[in-house]
Design a protein around this motif. Structure first.
Motif, PDB file in Angstrom:
ATOM      1  N   MET A  76       0.818  -1.207   0.000  1.00  0.00           N
ATOM      2  CA  MET A  76       0.000   0.000   0.000  1.00  0.00           C
ATOM      3  C   MET A  76       0.850   1.253   0.000  1.00  0.00           C
ATOM      4  SD  MET A  76      -3.100  -1.057   2.536  1.00  0.00           S
ATOM      5  CE  MET A  76      -3.906   0.488   2.221  1.00  0.00           C
ATOM      6  N   GLN A  77       1.935   1.269   0.764  1.00  0.00           N
ATOM      7  CA  GLN A  77       2.798   2.434   0.788  1.00  0.00           C
ATOM      8  C   GLN A  77       3.474   2.659  -0.555  1.00  0.00           C
ATOM      9  OE1 GLN A  77       5.392   2.027   4.193  1.00  0.00           O
ATOM     10  NE2 GLN A  77       3.665   1.918   5.615  1.00  0.00           N
ATOM     11  N   ALA A  78       3.777   1.589  -1.261  1.00  0.00           N
ATOM     12  CA  ALA A  78       4.390   1.737  -2.582  1.00  0.00           C
ATOM     13  C   ALA A  78       3.382   2.221  -3.615  1.00  0.00           C
ATOM     14  CB  ALA A  78       4.987   0.405  -3.023  1.00  0.00           C
ATOM     15  N   VAL A  79       2.187   1.637  -3.606  1.00  0.00           N
ATOM     16  CA  VAL A  79       1.173   1.985  -4.605  1.00  0.00           C
ATOM     17  C   VAL A  79       0.686   3.420  -4.420  1.00  0.00           C
ATOM     18  CG1 VAL A  79      -1.161   1.469  -5.410  1.00  0.00           C
ATOM     19  CG2 VAL A  79       0.438  -0.386  -4.996  1.00  0.00           C
ATOM     20  N   THR A  80       0.478   3.828  -3.159  1.00  0.00           N
ATOM     21  CA  THR A  80      -0.026   5.177  -2.885  1.00  0.00           C
ATOM     22  C   THR A  80       1.095   6.207  -2.778  1.00  0.00           C
ATOM     23  OG1 THR A  80       0.022   4.846  -0.486  1.00  0.00           O
ATOM     24  CG2 THR A  80      -1.996   4.227  -1.638  1.00  0.00           C
ATOM     25  N   ARG A  81       2.344   5.720  -2.706  1.00  0.00           N
ATOM     26  CA  ARG A  81       3.503   6.589  -2.491  1.00  0.00           C
ATOM     27  C   ARG A  81       3.284   7.483  -1.266  1.00  0.00           C
ATOM     28  NH1 ARG A  81       2.634   7.135  -7.836  1.00  0.00           N
ATOM     29  NH2 ARG A  81       2.214   9.381  -7.742  1.00  0.00           N
ATOM     30  N   ASN A  82       2.750   6.861  -0.227  1.00  0.00           N
ATOM     31  CA  ASN A  82       2.457   7.553   1.017  1.00  0.00           C
ATOM     32  C   ASN A  82       2.961   6.697   2.173  1.00  0.00           C
ATOM     33  OD1 ASN A  82       1.326   8.690   3.350  1.00  0.00           O
ATOM     34  ND2 ASN A  82      -0.526   9.315   2.307  1.00  0.00           N
ATOM     35  N   GLY A  83       3.945   7.213   2.907  1.00  0.00           N
ATOM     36  CA  GLY A  83       4.523   6.454   3.999  1.00  0.00           C
ATOM     37  C   GLY A  83       3.608   6.264   5.184  1.00  0.00           C
ATOM     38  N   LEU A  84       2.477   6.968   5.221  1.00  0.00           N
ATOM     39  CA  LEU A  84       1.529   6.818   6.318  1.00  0.00           C
ATOM     40  C   LEU A  84       0.426   5.817   6.003  1.00  0.00           C
ATOM     41  CD1 LEU A  84       1.133  10.549   7.435  1.00  0.00           C
ATOM     42  CD2 LEU A  84       2.595   8.788   8.418  1.00  0.00           C
ATOM     43  N   ALA A  85       0.512   5.174   4.841  1.00  0.00           N
ATOM     44  CA  ALA A  85      -0.508   4.204   4.440  1.00  0.00           C
ATOM     45  C   ALA A  85      -0.310   2.890   5.187  1.00  0.00           C
ATOM     46  CB  ALA A  85      -0.461   3.968   2.937  1.00  0.00           C
ATOM     47  N   GLY A  86      -1.432   2.212   5.430  1.00  0.00           N
ATOM     48  CA  GLY A  86      -1.410   0.899   6.066  1.00  0.00           C
ATOM     49  C   GLY A  86      -2.642   0.137   5.645  1.00  0.00           C
ATOM     50  N   PRO A  87      -2.789  -1.108   6.089  1.00  0.00           N
ATOM     51  CA  PRO A  87      -3.956  -1.904   5.694  1.00  0.00           C
ATOM     52  C   PRO A  87      -5.290  -1.255   6.046  1.00  0.00           C
ATOM     53  CG  PRO A  87      -2.303  -3.290   6.713  1.00  0.00           C
ATOM     54  CD  PRO A  87      -1.839  -1.886   6.888  1.00  0.00           C
ATOM     55  N   GLU A  88      -5.283  -0.350   7.018  1.00  0.00           N
ATOM     56  CA  GLU A  88      -6.521   0.340   7.367  1.00  0.00           C
ATOM     57  C   GLU A  88      -6.957   1.312   6.276  1.00  0.00           C
ATOM     58  OE1 GLU A  88      -3.758   0.453   9.132  1.00  0.00           O
ATOM     59  OE2 GLU A  88      -4.107  -0.673  10.991  1.00  0.00           O
ATOM     60  N   LEU A  89      -6.047   1.713   5.412  1.00  0.00           N
ATOM     61  CA  LEU A  89      -6.340   2.762   4.440  1.00  0.00           C
ATOM     62  C   LEU A  89      -7.458   2.376   3.491  1.00  0.00           C
ATOM     63  CD1 LEU A  89      -5.570   5.514   3.179  1.00  0.00           C
ATOM     64  CD2 LEU A  89      -3.982   4.290   1.719  1.00  0.00           C
ATOM     65  N   PHE A  90      -7.480   1.139   3.027  1.00  0.00           N
ATOM     66  CA  PHE A  90      -8.505   0.705   2.086  1.00  0.00           C
ATOM     67  C   PHE A  90      -9.825   0.386   2.778  1.00  0.00           C
ATOM     68  CE2 PHE A  90      -5.512  -0.987  -1.435  1.00  0.00           C
ATOM     69  CZ  PHE A  90      -5.441   0.296  -1.965  1.00  0.00           C
ATOM     70  N   GLY A  91      -9.893   0.554   4.086  1.00  0.00           N
ATOM     71  CA  GLY A  91     -11.105   0.169   4.800  1.00  0.00           C
ATOM     72  C   GLY A  91     -11.245  -1.331   4.924  1.00  0.00           C
ATOM     73  N   VAL A  92     -10.163  -2.068   4.630  1.00  0.00           N
ATOM     74  CA  VAL A  92     -10.229  -3.531   4.650  1.00  0.00           C
ATOM     75  C   VAL A  92     -10.519  -4.037   6.055  1.00  0.00           C
ATOM     76  CG1 VAL A  92      -8.892  -5.633   4.311  1.00  0.00           C
ATOM     77  CG2 VAL A  92      -8.757  -3.800   2.632  1.00  0.00           C
ATOM     78  N   ASN A  93      -9.785  -3.523   7.047  1.00  0.00           N
ATOM     79  CA  ASN A  93     -10.001  -3.961   8.422  1.00  0.00           C
ATOM     80  C   ASN A  93     -11.410  -3.649   8.898  1.00  0.00           C
ATOM     81  OD1 ASN A  93      -7.359  -4.745   8.373  1.00  0.00           O
ATOM     82  ND2 ASN A  93      -6.670  -3.344   9.973  1.00  0.00           N
ATOM     83  N   GLN A  94     -11.844  -2.422   8.662  1.00  0.00           N
ATOM     84  CA  GLN A  94     -13.164  -2.018   9.124  1.00  0.00           C
ATOM     85  C   GLN A  94     -14.274  -2.710   8.340  1.00  0.00           C
ATOM     86  OE1 GLN A  94     -14.001  -0.535  11.740  1.00  0.00           O
ATOM     87  NE2 GLN A  94     -12.082   0.389  12.419  1.00  0.00           N
ATOM     88  N   GLY A  95     -14.044  -2.967   7.053  1.00  0.00           N
ATOM     89  CA  GLY A  95     -15.034  -3.691   6.268  1.00  0.00           C
ATOM     90  C   GLY A  95     -15.266  -5.094   6.805  1.00  0.00           C
ATOM     91  N   ALA A  96     -14.162  -5.781   7.152  1.00  0.00           N
ATOM     92  CA  ALA A  96     -14.276  -7.120   7.720  1.00  0.00           C
ATOM     93  C   ALA A  96     -14.982  -7.074   9.073  1.00  0.00           C
ATOM     94  CB  ALA A  96     -12.886  -7.734   7.868  1.00  0.00           C
ATOM     95  N   ALA A  97     -14.570  -6.138   9.931  1.00  0.00           N
ATOM     96  CA  ALA A  97     -15.178  -6.039  11.256  1.00  0.00           C
ATOM     97  C   ALA A  97     -16.662  -5.688  11.164  1.00  0.00           C
ATOM     98  CB  ALA A  97     -14.442  -4.984  12.084  1.00  0.00           C
ATOM     99  N   PHE A  98     -17.004  -4.793  10.247  1.00  0.00           N
ATOM    100  CA  PHE A  98     -18.395  -4.347  10.127  1.00  0.00           C
ATOM    101  C   PHE A  98     -19.318  -5.504   9.748  1.00  0.00           C
ATOM    102  CE2 PHE A  98     -21.759  -2.605   7.272  1.00  0.00           C
ATOM    103  CZ  PHE A  98     -22.500  -1.954   8.253  1.00  0.00           C
ATOM    104  N   LEU A  99     -18.902  -6.317   8.774  1.00  0.00           N
ATOM    105  CA  LEU A  99     -19.782  -7.403   8.343  1.00  0.00           C
ATOM    106  C   LEU A  99     -19.894  -8.484   9.412  1.00  0.00           C
ATOM    107  CD1 LEU A  99     -21.525  -7.911   5.910  1.00  0.00           C
ATOM    108  CD2 LEU A  99     -19.754  -9.377   4.973  1.00  0.00           C
ATOM    109  N   ILE A 100     -18.823  -8.740  10.131  1.00  0.00           N
ATOM    110  CA  ILE A 100     -18.893  -9.718  11.216  1.00  0.00           C
ATOM    111  C   ILE A 100     -19.840  -9.233  12.313  1.00  0.00           C
ATOM    112  CG2 ILE A 100     -17.560 -10.755  13.095  1.00  0.00           C
ATOM    113  CD1 ILE A 100     -15.244 -11.072  11.202  1.00  0.00           C
ATOM    114  N   VAL A 101     -19.763  -7.946  12.646  1.00  0.00           N
ATOM    115  CA  VAL A 101     -20.659  -7.392  13.664  1.00  0.00           C
ATOM    116  C   VAL A 101     -22.115  -7.458  13.195  1.00  0.00           C
ATOM    117  CG1 VAL A 101     -21.324  -5.252  14.837  1.00  0.00           C
ATOM    118  CG2 VAL A 101     -18.935  -5.927  14.754  1.00  0.00           C
ATOM    119  N   ILE A 102     -22.351  -7.168  11.918  1.00  0.00           N
ATOM    120  CA  ILE A 102     -23.709  -7.246  11.370  1.00  0.00           C
ATOM    121  C   ILE A 102     -24.261  -8.658  11.513  1.00  0.00           C
ATOM    122  CG2 ILE A 102     -24.999  -7.274   9.192  1.00  0.00           C
ATOM    123  CD1 ILE A 102     -24.778  -4.529  10.191  1.00  0.00           C
TER     124      ILE A 102
END
Length: 326
Positions: A76-102
């Protein structure tokens, strides 16, 4: 190359040493000799059961999750060229958590295989939505638009998840330890179900080293060198969803591993992602194994989540990065 290969060998030896320490250490310390006997002469004793059913799955999950999150963050840091990027950036973590909570809110309980399935569906849907939002406009997909779309979706899903938990006490009790990023209570069966997705993500990531090198040079430069930017970004998104989605399904949304480890890796081995990615996997496994071991001893009377340890380590690192970029 010899030095880098040697470094990988040393790193793998350190991972094995920490695996042994993770299996042996805990509220009840188990000698390594007894750990060995649990493999060759399993006798059903309490110590052997702890090793085989609790400690080994937990150590392997920590190793796998740390490696996958770190590789996802590096991509993600390479693709976005942003050193502050992480797996949370794409909403992947929150997307997984949200559907499990639902699903917990609607059904009341989930098996291991169901949680993995829902985590991947949520992660994939969130990642695809961010990708589509980032392509809107005449300029197409740009790092800035990707970051803005990802941050927006991440905040939205996080707010919806917390809103459901506030109004549903049963789901809150079930999810609060998982949402903190915990490695406890995970069985080897759950790891086996997630392993194919993790392996697929690792394979895709390792084969993209050259393309990521070109993409990190800039959009126009990469395109001028014959790189099909859209396809590479799409494949990178697939790798991130596989790596981060499987990690969230196993251990919850553990933060800062995918942010911090790629920086350390690039500092040590340079900007060549053919080396950054395997080194990131090794360093990520080391970091999460250390965090999980530390989580057992920080508070003598009880055990805390490994995600709390990574947050304590990662928050100062994030502040340092933000200040350096000013």
């Amino acid at each position: 190359m010899v030095i880098r290969l040697t470094g990988i060998g040393v790193g793998l030896l350190l991972v094995l040493a920490l695996l042994g320490a993770s299996i042996a250490l805990g509220k009840q310390a188990i000698p390594l000799s007894e750990v060995y006997r649990s493999f060759v002469h399993f006798d059903g004793s309490r110590e052997h059961l702890i090793v085989q059913t609790v400690r080994i799955p937990r150590a392997l999950i920590a190793m796998a999750v740390g490696a996958c999150l770190s590789m996802a963050g590096a991509i993600m840091q390479a693709v976005t060229r942003n050193g502050l990027a992480g797996p949370e950036l794409f909403g992947v973590n929150q997307g997984a958590a949200f559907l499990i909570v639902i699903q917990l809110y609607l059904v009341g309980s989930l098996s291991g295989s169901q949680s993995i399935a829902y985590a991947f569906i949520g992660a994939g849907a969130a990642g695809a939505l961010v990708y589509m939002m980032g392509t809107i406009g005449s300029s197409g997909l740009t790092p800035l638009k990707l970051i803005l779309a990802g941050s927006t979706i991440n905040l939205l899903l996080g707010a919806l998840t917390q809103g459901i938990l506030v109004f549903d006490e049963q789901s809150l009790d079930t999810m609060r330890f998982w949402l903190a990023g915990s490695l406890t209570g995970r069985s080897s069966a759950v790891l086996e179900q997630a392993a194919p997705f993790m392996i697929a993500g690792v394979v895709i990531a390792l084969t993209m080293g050259r393309q990521i090198n070109l993409l990190s040079l800039g959009e126009e430069t990469a395109q001028g060198l014959g790189l099909r930017n859209g396809w590479v970004k799409g494949l990178a998104l697939v790798a991130v969803i596989l790596l981060a989605g499987s990690s969230v399904a196993l251990a919850g949304p553990i933060g800062f591993v995918g942010l911090a480890v790629p920086h350390v890796t690039r500092y040590l081995v340079g900007q060549d992602y053919r080396w950054v990615l395997p080194y990131a996997a090794i360093f990520g496994a080391i970091l999460l194994l250390l965090a999980d071991i530390a989580a057992r001893f920080v508070i003598p009377s009880q055990e805390i989540s490994a995600g709390v340890i990574t947050a304590l380590l990662g928050a100062p690192f994030l502040i340092y990065l933000a200040q350096r970029r000013e």
